[in-house]
Design a protein around this motif. Structure first.
Motif, PDB file in Angstrom:
ATOM      1  N   ILE A  78     -33.952  -0.423  26.311  1.00 43.07           N
ATOM      2  CA  ILE A  78     -34.234   0.507  27.397  1.00 43.07           C
ATOM      3  C   ILE A  78     -33.546   1.830  27.105  1.00 43.07           C
ATOM      4  CG2 ILE A  78     -33.876   0.942  29.868  1.00 43.07           C
ATOM      5  CD1 ILE A  78     -34.009  -2.086  30.282  1.00 43.07           C
ATOM      6  N   THR A  79     -34.253   2.921  27.323  1.00 38.71           N
ATOM      7  CA  THR A  79     -33.658   4.252  27.227  1.00 38.71           C
ATOM      8  C   THR A  79     -33.952   4.989  28.528  1.00 38.71           C
ATOM      9  OG1 THR A  79     -35.644   5.172  26.197  1.00 38.71           O
ATOM     10  CG2 THR A  79     -33.907   4.387  24.718  1.00 38.71           C
ATOM     11  N   PHE A  80     -33.056   5.914  28.878  1.00 35.50           N
ATOM     12  CA  PHE A  80     -33.228   6.655  30.121  1.00 35.50           C
ATOM     13  C   PHE A  80     -32.542   8.003  30.007  1.00 35.50           C
ATOM     14  CE2 PHE A  80     -29.944   3.446  30.314  1.00 35.50           C
ATOM     15  CZ  PHE A  80     -28.795   4.163  30.634  1.00 35.50           C
ATOM     16  N   ALA A  81     -33.067   8.981  30.726  1.00 39.78           N
ATOM     17  CA  ALA A  81     -32.491  10.325  30.729  1.00 39.78           C
ATOM     18  C   ALA A  81     -32.934  11.039  31.994  1.00 39.78           C
ATOM     19  CB  ALA A  81     -32.937  11.114  29.505  1.00 39.78           C
ATOM     20  N   TRP A  89     -27.936  10.396  30.278  1.00 42.14           N
ATOM     21  CA  TRP A  89     -28.850   9.810  29.297  1.00 42.14           C
ATOM     22  C   TRP A  89     -28.172   8.594  28.699  1.00 42.14           C
ATOM     23  CZ3 TRP A  89     -27.693   8.864  24.266  1.00 42.14           C
ATOM     24  CH2 TRP A  89     -26.589   9.538  23.747  1.00 42.14           C
ATOM     25  N   GLY A  90     -28.970   7.640  28.233  1.00 41.28           N
ATOM     26  CA  GLY A  90     -28.368   6.467  27.610  1.00 41.28           C
ATOM     27  C   GLY A  90     -29.397   5.462  27.144  1.00 41.28           C
ATOM     28  N   TRP A  91     -28.894   4.314  26.689  1.00 44.16           N
ATOM     29  CA  TRP A  91     -29.724   3.237  26.186  1.00 44.16           C
ATOM     30  C   TRP A  91     -29.054   1.895  26.446  1.00 44.16           C
ATOM     31  CZ3 TRP A  91     -27.343   0.054  22.785  1.00 44.16           C
ATOM     32  CH2 TRP A  91     -26.251   0.566  22.071  1.00 44.16           C
ATOM     33  N   CYS A  92     -29.858   0.844  26.470  1.00 38.76           N
ATOM     34  CA  CYS A  92     -29.361  -0.529  26.612  1.00 38.76           C
ATOM     35  C   CYS A  92     -30.134  -1.443  25.667  1.00 38.76           C
ATOM     36  CB  CYS A  92     -29.553  -1.049  28.036  1.00 38.76           C
ATOM     37  SG  CYS A  92     -28.586  -0.219  29.293  1.00 38.76           S
ATOM     38  N   ASP A  93     -29.474  -2.493  25.247  1.00 40.66           N
ATOM     39  CA  ASP A  93     -30.056  -3.527  24.405  1.00 40.66           C
ATOM     40  C   ASP A  93     -29.681  -4.860  25.043  1.00 40.66           C
ATOM     41  OD1 ASP A  93     -31.003  -4.180  21.379  1.00 40.66           O
ATOM     42  OD2 ASP A  93     -29.455  -5.594  22.034  1.00 40.66           O
ATOM     43  N   PHE A  94     -30.679  -5.647  25.448  1.00 41.36           N
ATOM     44  CA  PHE A  94     -30.428  -6.951  26.072  1.00 41.36           C
ATOM     45  C   PHE A  94     -30.790  -8.049  25.082  1.00 41.36           C
ATOM     46  CE2 PHE A  94     -32.111  -5.000  30.294  1.00 41.36           C
ATOM     47  CZ  PHE A  94     -31.007  -4.185  30.379  1.00 41.36           C
ATOM     48  N   ALA A  95     -29.954  -9.073  24.996  1.00 41.01           N
ATOM     49  CA  ALA A  95     -30.204 -10.194  24.074  1.00 41.01           C
ATOM     50  C   ALA A  95     -29.852 -11.511  24.751  1.00 41.01           C
ATOM     51  CB  ALA A  95     -29.398 -10.008  22.797  1.00 41.01           C
ATOM     52  N   GLY A  96     -30.099 -12.598  24.049  1.00 44.12           N
ATOM     53  CA  GLY A  96     -29.724 -13.926  24.540  1.00 44.12           C
ATOM     54  C   GLY A  96     -30.539 -14.383  25.723  1.00 44.12           C
ATOM     55  N   GLY A  97     -31.846 -14.077  25.743  1.00 47.47           N
ATOM     56  CA  GLY A  97     -32.702 -14.448  26.863  1.00 47.47           C
ATOM     57  C   GLY A  97     -32.579 -15.911  27.235  1.00 47.47           C
ATOM     58  N   THR A 157     -26.082 -11.723  26.671  1.00 47.40           N
ATOM     59  CA  THR A 157     -25.327 -10.640  26.040  1.00 47.40           C
ATOM     60  C   THR A 157     -26.124  -9.343  26.075  1.00 47.40           C
ATOM     61  OG1 THR A 157     -26.217 -11.057  23.836  1.00 47.40           O
ATOM     62  CG2 THR A 157     -24.173 -12.195  24.393  1.00 47.40           C
ATOM     63  N   GLY A 158     -25.413  -8.255  25.899  1.00 44.12           N
ATOM     64  CA  GLY A 158     -26.079  -6.964  25.837  1.00 44.12           C
ATOM     65  C   GLY A 158     -25.074  -5.841  25.669  1.00 44.12           C
ATOM     66  N   ASP A 159     -25.610  -4.666  25.493  1.00 40.10           N
ATOM     67  CA  ASP A 159     -24.791  -3.478  25.264  1.00 40.10           C
ATOM     68  C   ASP A 159     -25.514  -2.294  25.878  1.00 40.10           C
ATOM     69  OD1 ASP A 159     -22.831  -1.752  24.202  1.00 40.10           O
ATOM     70  OD2 ASP A 159     -23.963  -1.480  22.357  1.00 40.10           O
ATOM     71  N   CYS A 160     -24.786  -1.425  26.533  1.00 41.18           N
ATOM     72  CA  CYS A 160     -25.336  -0.181  27.063  1.00 41.18           C
ATOM     73  C   CYS A 160     -24.353   0.939  26.768  1.00 41.18           C
ATOM     74  CB  CYS A 160     -25.546  -0.237  28.576  1.00 41.18           C
ATOM     75  SG  CYS A 160     -26.808  -1.371  29.126  1.00 41.18           S
ATOM     76  N   GLN A 161     -24.880   2.102  26.478  1.00 35.77           N
ATOM     77  CA  GLN A 161     -24.073   3.304  26.266  1.00 35.77           C
ATOM     78  C   GLN A 161     -24.757   4.419  27.040  1.00 35.77           C
ATOM     79  OE1 GLN A 161     -21.277   3.173  24.185  1.00 35.77           O
ATOM     80  NE2 GLN A 161     -21.757   1.015  23.935  1.00 35.77           N
ATOM     81  N   PHE A 162     -23.999   5.149  27.848  1.00 38.07           N
ATOM     82  CA  PHE A 162     -24.602   6.299  28.513  1.00 38.07           C
ATOM     83  C   PHE A 162     -23.560   7.373  28.756  1.00 38.07           C
ATOM     84  CE2 PHE A 162     -23.483   3.372  31.927  1.00 38.07           C
ATOM     85  CZ  PHE A 162     -22.915   4.184  32.907  1.00 38.07           C
ATOM     86  N   ALA A 163     -24.050   8.587  28.864  1.00 37.53           N
ATOM     87  CA  ALA A 163     -23.202   9.744  29.158  1.00 37.53           C
ATOM     88  C   ALA A 163     -23.719  10.367  30.441  1.00 37.53           C
ATOM     89  CB  ALA A 163     -23.265  10.754  28.014  1.00 37.53           C
ATOM     90  N   GLU A 164     -22.806  10.912  31.236  1.00 34.77           N
ATOM     91  CA  GLU A 164     -23.197  11.547  32.480  1.00 34.77           C
ATOM     92  C   GLU A 164     -22.265  12.706  32.792  1.00 34.77           C
ATOM     93  OE1 GLU A 164     -23.037   8.550  35.569  1.00 34.77           O
ATOM     94  OE2 GLU A 164     -21.250   7.702  34.710  1.00 34.77           O
ATOM     95  N   TYR A 165     -22.796  13.659  33.549  1.00 35.22           N
ATOM     96  CA  TYR A 165     -21.984  14.795  33.965  1.00 35.22           C
ATOM     97  C   TYR A 165     -22.379  15.197  35.381  1.00 35.22           C
ATOM     98  CZ  TYR A 165     -26.053  17.779  33.098  1.00 35.22           C
ATOM     99  OH  TYR A 165     -27.296  18.344  33.129  1.00 35.22           O
ATOM    100  N   THR A 204     -34.571  16.637  38.635  1.00 39.75           N
ATOM    101  CA  THR A 204     -35.628  17.529  38.187  1.00 39.75           C
ATOM    102  C   THR A 204     -36.506  16.762  37.211  1.00 39.75           C
ATOM    103  OG1 THR A 204     -34.105  19.376  38.386  1.00 39.75           O
ATOM    104  CG2 THR A 204     -36.082  19.741  37.055  1.00 39.75           C
ATOM    105  N   GLU A 205     -35.867  15.972  36.384  1.00 41.79           N
ATOM    106  CA  GLU A 205     -36.568  15.146  35.402  1.00 41.79           C
ATOM    107  C   GLU A 205     -35.883  13.792  35.326  1.00 41.79           C
ATOM    108  OE1 GLU A 205     -37.929  15.182  30.737  1.00 41.79           O
ATOM    109  OE2 GLU A 205     -36.413  16.590  31.389  1.00 41.79           O
ATOM    110  N   LEU A 206     -36.660  12.709  35.318  1.00 39.70           N
ATOM    111  CA  LEU A 206     -36.138  11.353  35.149  1.00 39.70           C
ATOM    112  C   LEU A 206     -37.157  10.559  34.347  1.00 39.70           C
ATOM    113  CD1 LEU A 206     -34.221   8.986  35.606  1.00 39.70           C
ATOM    114  CD2 LEU A 206     -35.231   8.681  37.870  1.00 39.70           C
ATOM    115  N   GLN A 207     -36.756  10.135  33.153  1.00 40.53           N
ATOM    116  CA  GLN A 207     -37.625   9.397  32.249  1.00 40.53           C
ATOM    117  C   GLN A 207     -36.950   8.076  31.869  1.00 40.53           C
ATOM    118  OE1 GLN A 207     -40.714  10.773  31.387  1.00 40.53           O
ATOM    119  NE2 GLN A 207     -40.085  12.360  32.829  1.00 40.53           N
ATOM    120  N   ILE A 208     -37.724   6.999  31.886  1.00 40.86           N
ATOM    121  CA  ILE A 208     -37.221   5.670  31.516  1.00 40.86           C
ATOM    122  C   ILE A 208     -38.262   5.023  30.606  1.00 40.86           C
ATOM    123  CG2 ILE A 208     -36.483   3.399  32.329  1.00 40.86           C
ATOM    124  CD1 ILE A 208     -35.917   4.742  35.069  1.00 40.86           C
ATOM    125  N   GLN A 209     -37.794   4.425  29.521  1.00 40.92           N
ATOM    126  CA  GLN A 209     -38.672   3.682  28.611  1.00 40.92           C
ATOM    127  C   GLN A 209     -38.107   2.271  28.473  1.00 40.92           C
ATOM    128  OE1 GLN A 209     -41.606   4.578  26.967  1.00 40.92           O
ATOM    129  NE2 GLN A 209     -41.687   2.426  26.356  1.00 40.92           N
TER     130      GLN A 209
END
Length: 173
Positions: free
Chosen positions: A37-40, A49-57, A70-78, A163-168
């Motif tokens: 998943i990515t988002f901004a 903006w950031g991203w996530c990776d999900f595993a171990g379904g 398990t999973g990992d997410c990294q995001f930055a915000e201001y 103003t803008e919000l995008q998610i994939q």
């Protein structure tokens, strides 16, 4: 002369092939991913903006994983409000089972819910960043990320005052 050059050339070729194989191999730190998943977003005085990776379904619906271990997410915000307050941070989430809750799961409201730990950089911004929507505390269980579960691209401009919000969201297995 040929005997000295040939071993060096073969060593160089071996090194180049080894590096190309390593670069082409996916990183599997959390096992085979179920979702990426990515988002901004940007808005007046704020953004992330950031991203996530999900595993171990562990549970599946219509062939898609709906929870995992398990999973990992990294995001930055201001958030910058001149004369009032201002802050910028990067948050790293290590998703894992916590207090009996899965590391990640589809919630009954249609959002992704997370459990695990969060580390904020710089550490001096931890208190500030924890007050922003979507930012969990240092240890969390069944935390609503406010990210809806939806396969594909979401154009949600204007939602949450953006103003803008995008998610994939891309299911992988």
């Amino acid at each position: 002369m040929f005997k000295r050059i040939m071993p060096r050339a073969l060593l160089g070729l071996f090194a180049a092939v080894s590096l190309s194989i390593a670069a082409a191999s996916p990183a599997l730190a959390y096992g085979s991913a179920n979702w990426q998943i990515t988002f901004a977003a940007t808005g007046p005085g704020f953004g992330f903006w950031g991203w996530c990776d999900f595993a171990g379904g562990t549970t599946f619906s219509s062939g898609l994983a709906t929870s995992g271990t398990t999973g990992d997410c990294q995001f930055a915000e201001y958030f910058h409000e001149p004369g009032v307050f201002s802050g910028t941070c990067e948050v790293s989430l290590d998703l894992m089972t916590e207090n009996g809750a899965p590391a990640w799961q589809e919630g009954s409201n249609g959002d992704w819910f997370f459990s695990g730990t969060a580390v904020t950089h710089p550490a001096s911004q931890t208190g500030f960043c924890a007050t922003l929507p979507g930012s969990p505390p240092p240890t969390f269980s069944d935390f609503d990320t406010l990210i809806p579960v939806a396969v594909g691209h979401i154009n949600a401009n204007g939602f949450f005052g953006t103003t803008e919000l995008q998610i994939q969201e891309t299911p992988l297995k």
